[in-house]
Scaffold this motif. Structure first.
Motif, PDB file in Angstrom:
ATOM      1  N   LYS A 140     -25.532  22.043   1.675  1.00 12.87           N
ATOM      2  CA  LYS A 140     -24.318  21.433   2.397  1.00 12.87           C
ATOM      3  C   LYS A 140     -24.093  20.327   2.195  1.00 12.87           C
ATOM      4  O   LYS A 140     -22.694  19.589   2.669  1.00 12.87           O
ATOM      5  CB  LYS A 140     -25.151  21.920   3.530  1.00 12.87           C
ATOM      6  N   LEU A 141     -24.164  18.980   1.382  1.00 12.83           N
ATOM      7  CA  LEU A 141     -23.368  17.828   1.878  1.00 12.83           C
ATOM      8  C   LEU A 141     -22.910  17.703   0.879  1.00 12.83           C
ATOM      9  O   LEU A 141     -23.117  18.530  -0.665  1.00 12.83           O
ATOM     10  CB  LEU A 141     -24.253  16.725   1.530  1.00 12.83           C
ATOM     11  N   ARG A 142     -21.903  17.693   0.961  1.00 10.12           N
ATOM     12  CA  ARG A 142     -20.905  16.914  -0.378  1.00 10.12           C
ATOM     13  C   ARG A 142     -20.857  15.729  -0.528  1.00 10.12           C
ATOM     14  O   ARG A 142     -20.010  14.648   0.220  1.00 10.12           O
ATOM     15  CB  ARG A 142     -19.136  17.952   0.605  1.00 10.12           C
ATOM     16  N   TYR A 143     -20.630  15.077  -1.861  1.00 10.01           N
ATOM     17  CA  TYR A 143     -20.464  13.863  -2.195  1.00 10.01           C
ATOM     18  C   TYR A 143     -19.114  13.715  -2.781  1.00 10.01           C
ATOM     19  O   TYR A 143     -19.024  13.770  -3.984  1.00 10.01           O
ATOM     20  CB  TYR A 143     -21.646  13.378  -3.501  1.00 10.01           C
ATOM     21  N   LEU A 144     -18.184  12.234  -1.989  1.00  9.12           N
ATOM     22  CA  LEU A 144     -16.660  12.336  -2.722  1.00  9.12           C
ATOM     23  C   LEU A 144     -16.527  11.308  -2.935  1.00  9.12           C
ATOM     24  O   LEU A 144     -16.591  10.096  -1.870  1.00  9.12           O
ATOM     25  CB  LEU A 144     -15.573  12.835  -1.611  1.00  9.12           C
ATOM     26  N   ARG A 145     -15.984  10.633  -4.434  1.00 10.77           N
ATOM     27  CA  ARG A 145     -16.042   9.630  -5.052  1.00 10.77           C
ATOM     28  C   ARG A 145     -14.386   9.793  -4.571  1.00 10.77           C
ATOM     29  O   ARG A 145     -13.519  10.835  -5.147  1.00 10.77           O
ATOM     30  CB  ARG A 145     -16.545   9.564  -7.005  1.00 10.77           C
ATOM     31  N   VAL A 146     -14.124   8.645  -3.988  1.00  7.93           N
ATOM     32  CA  VAL A 146     -12.866   8.292  -3.990  1.00  7.93           C
ATOM     33  C   VAL A 146     -12.012   6.901  -4.515  1.00  7.93           C
ATOM     34  O   VAL A 146     -13.005   6.250  -4.556  1.00  7.93           O
ATOM     35  CB  VAL A 146     -12.139   8.428  -2.448  1.00  7.93           C
ATOM     36  N   ALA A 147     -11.082   6.976  -4.901  1.00  6.23           N
ATOM     37  CA  ALA A 147     -10.225   5.634  -4.944  1.00  6.23           C
ATOM     38  C   ALA A 147      -9.180   5.104  -3.749  1.00  6.23           C
ATOM     39  O   ALA A 147      -8.567   5.953  -3.247  1.00  6.23           O
ATOM     40  CB  ALA A 147      -9.093   6.020  -5.609  1.00  6.23           C
ATOM     41  N   LEU A 148     -10.038   4.152  -3.167  1.00 13.44           N
ATOM     42  CA  LEU A 148      -9.389   3.680  -2.085  1.00 13.44           C
ATOM     43  C   LEU A 148      -7.619   2.737  -2.586  1.00 13.44           C
ATOM     44  O   LEU A 148      -7.816   2.381  -3.690  1.00 13.44           O
ATOM     45  CB  LEU A 148      -9.778   2.656  -1.161  1.00 13.44           C
ATOM     46  N   ASP A 149      -6.846   2.705  -1.595  1.00 12.43           N
ATOM     47  CA  ASP A 149      -5.347   2.052  -1.749  1.00 12.43           C
ATOM     48  C   ASP A 149      -6.254   0.902  -1.693  1.00 12.43           C
ATOM     49  O   ASP A 149      -6.655  -0.650  -0.938  1.00 12.43           O
ATOM     50  CB  ASP A 149      -5.111   2.252  -0.739  1.00 12.43           C
ATOM     51  N   ALA A 150      -6.052   0.091  -3.144  1.00 14.43           N
ATOM     52  CA  ALA A 150      -6.064  -0.749  -3.911  1.00 14.43           C
ATOM     53  C   ALA A 150      -5.553  -2.570  -3.057  1.00 14.43           C
ATOM     54  O   ALA A 150      -6.245  -3.508  -2.344  1.00 14.43           O
ATOM     55  CB  ALA A 150      -6.508  -1.631  -5.212  1.00 14.43           C
ATOM     56  N   ALA A 151      -4.852  -1.709  -2.610  1.00 11.18           N
ATOM     57  CA  ALA A 151      -3.471  -2.932  -1.797  1.00 11.18           C
ATOM     58  C   ALA A 151      -4.029  -3.279  -0.620  1.00 11.18           C
ATOM     59  O   ALA A 151      -3.998  -4.008  -0.150  1.00 11.18           O
ATOM     60  CB  ALA A 151      -1.830  -2.331  -2.119  1.00 11.18           C
ATOM     61  N   PRO A 174       0.736  -1.027  -0.106  1.00 11.20           N
ATOM     62  CA  PRO A 174      -0.014  -0.213   0.264  1.00 11.20           C
ATOM     63  C   PRO A 174       1.092   1.505   0.202  1.00 11.20           C
ATOM     64  O   PRO A 174       2.131   1.393   0.271  1.00 11.20           O
ATOM     65  CB  PRO A 174      -0.597  -0.368   1.067  1.00 11.20           C
ATOM     66  N   LEU A 175       0.727   2.520  -0.737  1.00 20.48           N
ATOM     67  CA  LEU A 175       1.480   3.625  -0.716  1.00 20.48           C
ATOM     68  C   LEU A 175       0.813   4.290   0.616  1.00 20.48           C
ATOM     69  O   LEU A 175       1.846   5.043   1.068  1.00 20.48           O
ATOM     70  CB  LEU A 175       0.535   4.572  -1.357  1.00 20.48           C
ATOM     71  N   TYR A 176      -0.712   4.268   1.256  1.00 18.92           N
ATOM     72  CA  TYR A 176      -1.119   5.497   2.193  1.00 18.92           C
ATOM     73  C   TYR A 176      -0.258   4.329   3.427  1.00 18.92           C
ATOM     74  O   TYR A 176      -0.814   3.504   3.208  1.00 18.92           O
ATOM     75  CB  TYR A 176      -2.231   5.380   2.303  1.00 18.92           C
ATOM     76  N   PRO A 177      -0.171   5.052   4.561  1.00 17.86           N
ATOM     77  CA  PRO A 177       0.286   4.397   5.247  1.00 17.86           C
ATOM     78  C   PRO A 177      -0.542   4.247   6.133  1.00 17.86           C
ATOM     79  O   PRO A 177      -1.708   5.383   6.085  1.00 17.86           O
ATOM     80  CB  PRO A 177       1.410   5.283   6.038  1.00 17.86           C
ATOM     81  N   THR A 178      -0.754   3.081   7.118  1.00 21.43           N
ATOM     82  CA  THR A 178      -1.829   3.311   7.893  1.00 21.43           C
ATOM     83  C   THR A 178      -1.850   2.842   9.209  1.00 21.43           C
ATOM     84  O   THR A 178      -0.835   3.521   9.630  1.00 21.43           O
ATOM     85  CB  THR A 178      -1.988   1.411   7.915  1.00 21.43           C
TER      86      THR A 178
END
Length: 958
Positions: free
Chosen positions: A267-278, A13-17
């Motif tokens: 006031k609501l915001r919908y963010l489509r995001v890509a999670l860390d696949a690994a 993974p690229l993001y730290p946990t």
């Protein structure tokens, strides 16, 4: 079998946990003091030499990932601590905290039973979901199957919901600025698991007269997750942001539409995001290799953390480094030329092998098109102001200009008198012939165009040598002490490359947006670089402000808008020319009077109507000149008189030379329209910007951070360049210097050598004696030497460098404060004799003063939070001194207040707002030129500097 490092990184993974963030062995405490200097850490080190490109990339990847994790940990800790998680109760709530701070009523939207609530608030954090609208914080949308040969999903998409109804207008606006490719962190906090214990004591336990406790800062405390109930941390990248009406707020094209970007709905915001696949694959795995939290972790996230722009680009840098490693070392060796790679890795024996005068580079130049060999003439353009400047730039050499020997002032005056007054200033091509006995310089002049400003700096001989090296093939390293004009040298090299090699592209890379702005301002101010060939990439592009008289937008979208506007202007000229020739009439225009021509039909018009008349005119002029002596008047046979109304006057006359100028003006219309024809044919904005980037732009600029972000896209697009100029190289991390050399795919060669790079020149400009790269964790900087820049490493390896040796910024006595760091740093004449440098500073006894500020109200240095250093006494003194100088008549914008710590900078800003804010008396609204930290102000300058050094208890390590 043991997996290779590249294979391990490909599935990591690229993001730290949370496991990495609070692992003291992988991410050690930020303080690496004297007691730890001899300790051994399980960290890679950066040396001056590396075994291979893979070894170099792997070490940098690991250190960059760990340093990023250290910074992310600090941001997450700060947000969690400010949000004050607690078990749900009927007491003080988060809404009450926001209402107390901003004013307003408390909105009770919680009807659930026991759960974690947040009783505080944080500018960089927000609770996920909306209980009021019954919206969960995170919802998985799609999990794409793995690619062939891989085991992890190719993509994991989720939707994150943010509710901004708790936020004040200013805070909601900040969250609305979150856009595509921004990185966010999802945090799971369970207040029921909070221990509530204080942080452990530091070594020594107690300190001070009253024996106050010294506890480990929360940012360094490995027990912080247990104390605050942090269960999990996951990263994600924003792909799209929508409001309640479904409008895509993250679309950059909205800013260029009529009326600008629309206001978000609701006031609501919908963010489509890509999670860390690994990481998702690890969470979904069952068994020893899986995550202990499992898939339930995605239902437990209740907090989102955002970070500031530049420091939040870590994912793109890591992805670039991993891509280079998993793609094989071959991709690196194809992108970086063979004459440069051994020098960068520190092996090959001869450190000067990439210098333009080395035998290897002479051989490279003789075999490569678009490269001038050292013994041939170099086009210096407008580098020299006059013949005297040309002579002074090559001291001790035999100089010949246009066949005349220049040995004395009389020779300079003689050749100046023989020069036509209208072309008094000249451009020069210079050939340097280095014999064993004497160095000979043979210069050939050519006219200086009268319609642009050009260079007005009288470069020193060392600066001219740096320009010569930058125009020659190979690696050039230029050391620029403060005030020695390294940016001016960079601009001259860029302009000369632009003029001398019309088919080549130059990439300009800097560490900061401020430095890039400075280079752009100076390039545009010259007037000889056509702005349609200049392009700026990166998020800082919108902050670019040009000092020229016209408005410039060098972004990709801005360049397309400029071209479309320019196209309309040129087509209007074509329409007027057509009407002047009687080919078309006003009736053929559009309803709004718009021209009827396109780039394509304009080309047909030129070949069928204009070119035919030009040929007939040239024949008539040739016949007229045969029959008449001297300059013939050709106005009678000139076919475009109606297009130039002044020529229709009865007394008008036109010489053949003047006719040529007007014909060239007409031809330039059609030649420029021919370049715009592809933009006319391409319909989408992306296609047009990609065309500009790959086909038209000849000077492409970006920061080193954006170079890492855009690397894979540029390579995929087929982007190519021939020269790279890196400014502020001494402030960049080693790998940040390396990536700009890899922005293109290597080209296969026909011979047996295998592959080669198109890169011909690499110019690194910086100063390793000034600020090094910023590394916040001292363990990485001291133990791993991660704060070593490539520029400093090459200098240590003995790579030939050119050190600029004359400063023209500071008074000589101020320059002596730092000139001892350099071999031969002297002063330019104007700082010794110039009126403003000789004039005393009114109200100040000395040119510079070191002032010891005693404790203010019994207090000196203080730290309200960890590493947030402040000194109230110094801040009050600095602001009072600023007020004193303004009252004496010093222009406020000529004064900058600098400090060495962010905490002190914020304190200075607070005191300035009180002393010089609204209703503050005669100085209300007066602001200094800048209030900044030393490292952020690097590369900028001002006439008067007030510096606050802050520390009083112990020596500060900057």
């Amino acid at each position: 079998t043991r997996s290779s490092d590249a294979a391990v990184l490909a599935s990591a993974p690229l993001y730290p946990t949370e496991q990495l963030l609070w692992d003291a062995h992988s991410v050690p405490p930020g303080r690496f003091g004297s007691n730890d200097d001899r300790s051994s850490l399980s960290l890679p080190k950066l040396n001056t030499r590396f075994l291979s490109a893979g070894d170099y990339l792997l070490r940098n990847f690991r250190l960059f990932r760990l340093e990023s994790a250290y910074e992310i940990r600090g941001d997450v800790v700060d947000v969690v601590r400010r949000m004050r998680p607690a078990l749900k109760s009927d007491g003080y709530s988060r809404d009450a905290a926001m209402a107390d701070y901003y004013g307003g009523n408390v909105v009770d939207d919680d009807e659930d039973g026991d759960r974690t609530e947040f009783r505080g608030w944080a500018r960089m954090g927000l609770e996920l979901g909306s209980k009021k609208h019954d919206k969960p914080g995170l919802r998985l949308i799609r999990v794409d199957p793995p690619r062939l040969g891989e085991r992890i999903p190719s993509r994991v998409i989720a939707e994150v919901v943010l509710d901004l109804h708790h936020c004040a207008t200013s805070l909601a606006k900040e969250w609305d600025e979150v856009g595509e490719f921004d990185n966010l962190f999802l945090v799971s906090v369970d207040a029921s698991t909070m221990s509530g214990a204080p942080a452990p004591l530091m070594e020594g336990g107690f300190v001070g007269k009253e024996g106050e406790e010294r506890r480990v800062p929360d940012e360094e405390d490995p027990t912080f997750p247990q104390r605050y109930g942090v269960r999990a941390v996951r990263g994600c990248m924003v792909l799209e942001v929508r409001d309640e009406a479904g409008v895509v707020l993250s679309d950059p094209a909205l800013a260029y539409e009529e009326g600008g970007r629309p206001d978000p709905r609701g006031k609501l915001r919908y963010l489509r995001v890509a999670l860390d696949a690994a990481q998702y694959a690890t969470d979904a795995a069952v068994g020893p290799g899986g995550s202990p939290l499992g898939m339930d972790v995605y239902d437990s996230f209740n907090l989102v953390v955002r970070r500031h722009g530049r420091e939040n680009n870590f994912r793109a840098v890591l992805e670039t480094l991993r891509g280079l490693m998993t793609g094989g070392a071959g991709s690196v060796y194809r992108s970086v030329p063979s004459w440069l790679m051994p020098v960068l890795l520190g092996y090959g024996g001869d450190a000067s092998m990439a210098s333009y005068s080395s035998p290897r580079m002479r051989m490279f130049a003789s075999r490569t098109t678009g490269v001038t060999i050292p013994d041939a003439a170099l086009d210096y353009g407008d580098t020299f102001l006059d013949v005297g400047h040309l002579r002074d730039s090559f001291p001790g050499c035999e100089l010949t200009v246009d066949g005349q020997a220049i040995a004395s002032d009389e020779d300079v005056e003689a050749i100046s008198k023989t020069t036509d007054d209208s072309y008094y200033r000249r451009k020069y091509c210079v050939k340097v012939i280095e014999d064993q006995e004497k160095v000979k310089v043979d210069a050939t002049s050519y006219p200086f165009p009268p319609f642009y400003h050009g260079n007005d700096i009288r470069y020193t001989p060392v600066q001219v040598n740096a320009i010569r090296s930058g125009l020659s093939p190979g690696l050039t390293t230029i050391i620029g002490p403060p005030g020695t004009g390294k940016t001016d040298v960079a601009v001259q090299i860029i302009a000369n490359l632009y003029a001398s090699f019309p088919t080549q592209r130059t990439v300009v890379v800097t560490h900061s947006n401020a430095a890039l702005n400075d280079i752009f301002d100076k390039v545009v101010a010259r007037g000889d670089v056509d702005e349609r060939y200049v392009l700026r990439l990166g998020s800082g592009e919108k902050h670019l402000a040009s000092t020229s008289t016209t408005s410039h937008d060098f972004t990709k979208t801005g360049r397309v808008a400029h071209i479309l506007s320019r196209r309309g202007e040129l087509l209007e000229r074509v329409q007027r020319l057509s009407e002047a020739l009687g080919v078309s009439g006003r009736a053929e225009r559009g309803k709004d009077g718009a021209p009827s021509y396109t780039c394509e039909t304009a080309e047909y018009f030129y070949f069928h109507h204009v070119k035919k008349r030009l040929e007939a005119f040239e024949a008539a002029v040739a016949a007229k000149e045969e029959n008449e002596e001297g300059n013939a008047d050709v106005v009678a046979v000139f076919p475009f008189k109606k297009y130039f109304p002044k020529l229709e006057d009865k007394n008008a006359s036109l010489s053949p030379g003047e006719a040529t100028v007007k014909i060239d003006e007409i031809k330039s219309i059609f030649s420029e329209l021919a370049e715009y024809r592809p933009i006319e044919l391409l319909r989408s904005q992306r296609q047009r910007t990609d065309y500009l980037l790959t086909k038209q732009a000849r000077i492409v600029a970006m920061t080193c951070t954006h170079a890492a972000i855009a690397r894979s896209y540029l390579v995929e697009l087929g982007f190519h360049y021939d020269n790279v100029v890196v400014e502020e190289a001494g402030q960049m991390l080693d790998v940040e210097n390396f990536v700009p050399l890899l922005l293109q795919r290597g080209e296969a060669d026909d011979d047996a050598s295998g592959a080669h790079s198109r890169l011909k020149r690499a110019v690194l400009i910086g100063d390793h004696n000034q600020l090094p790269p910023v590394v916040k964790n001292q363990a990485f900087s001291r133990f791993s030497r991660y704060d070593q820049s490539m520029f400093a490493r090459l200098v240590r390896l003995g790579v030939p460098s050119i050190e600029l040796n004359r400063q023209g910024r500071a008074r000589p006595d101020i320059a002596r404060l730092y000139s001892w760091r350099y071999d031969d740093l002297g002063d330019l004449q104007h700082v010794k004799t110039g009126e403003k440098f000789k004039r005393a500073n009114a109200g100040l006894a000395h040119t510079f003063q070191m002032i010891n500020v005693e404790e203010f109200e019994g207090r000196g240095e203080s730290t309200p939070t960890a590493y947030f250093y402040q000194n109230v006494g110094e801040a009050e003194y600095a602001v009072a001194l600023f007020q004193y100088m303004v009252l004496l008549g010093y222009p406020p914008h000529k004064i900058s207040i600098l400090t060495t710590y962010n905490g002190q900078k914020e304190l200075l800003q607070d005191i300035l707002s009180q002393r010089c804010g609204e209703g503050a008396g005669p100085l209300a609204g007066v602001e200094p030129g800048a209030v900044s930290t030393v490292d952020k102000y690097q590369g900028q300058q001002n006439d008067y500097i007030i510096l606050s050094l802050v520390r009083t208890r112990a020596v500060g390590h900057l």
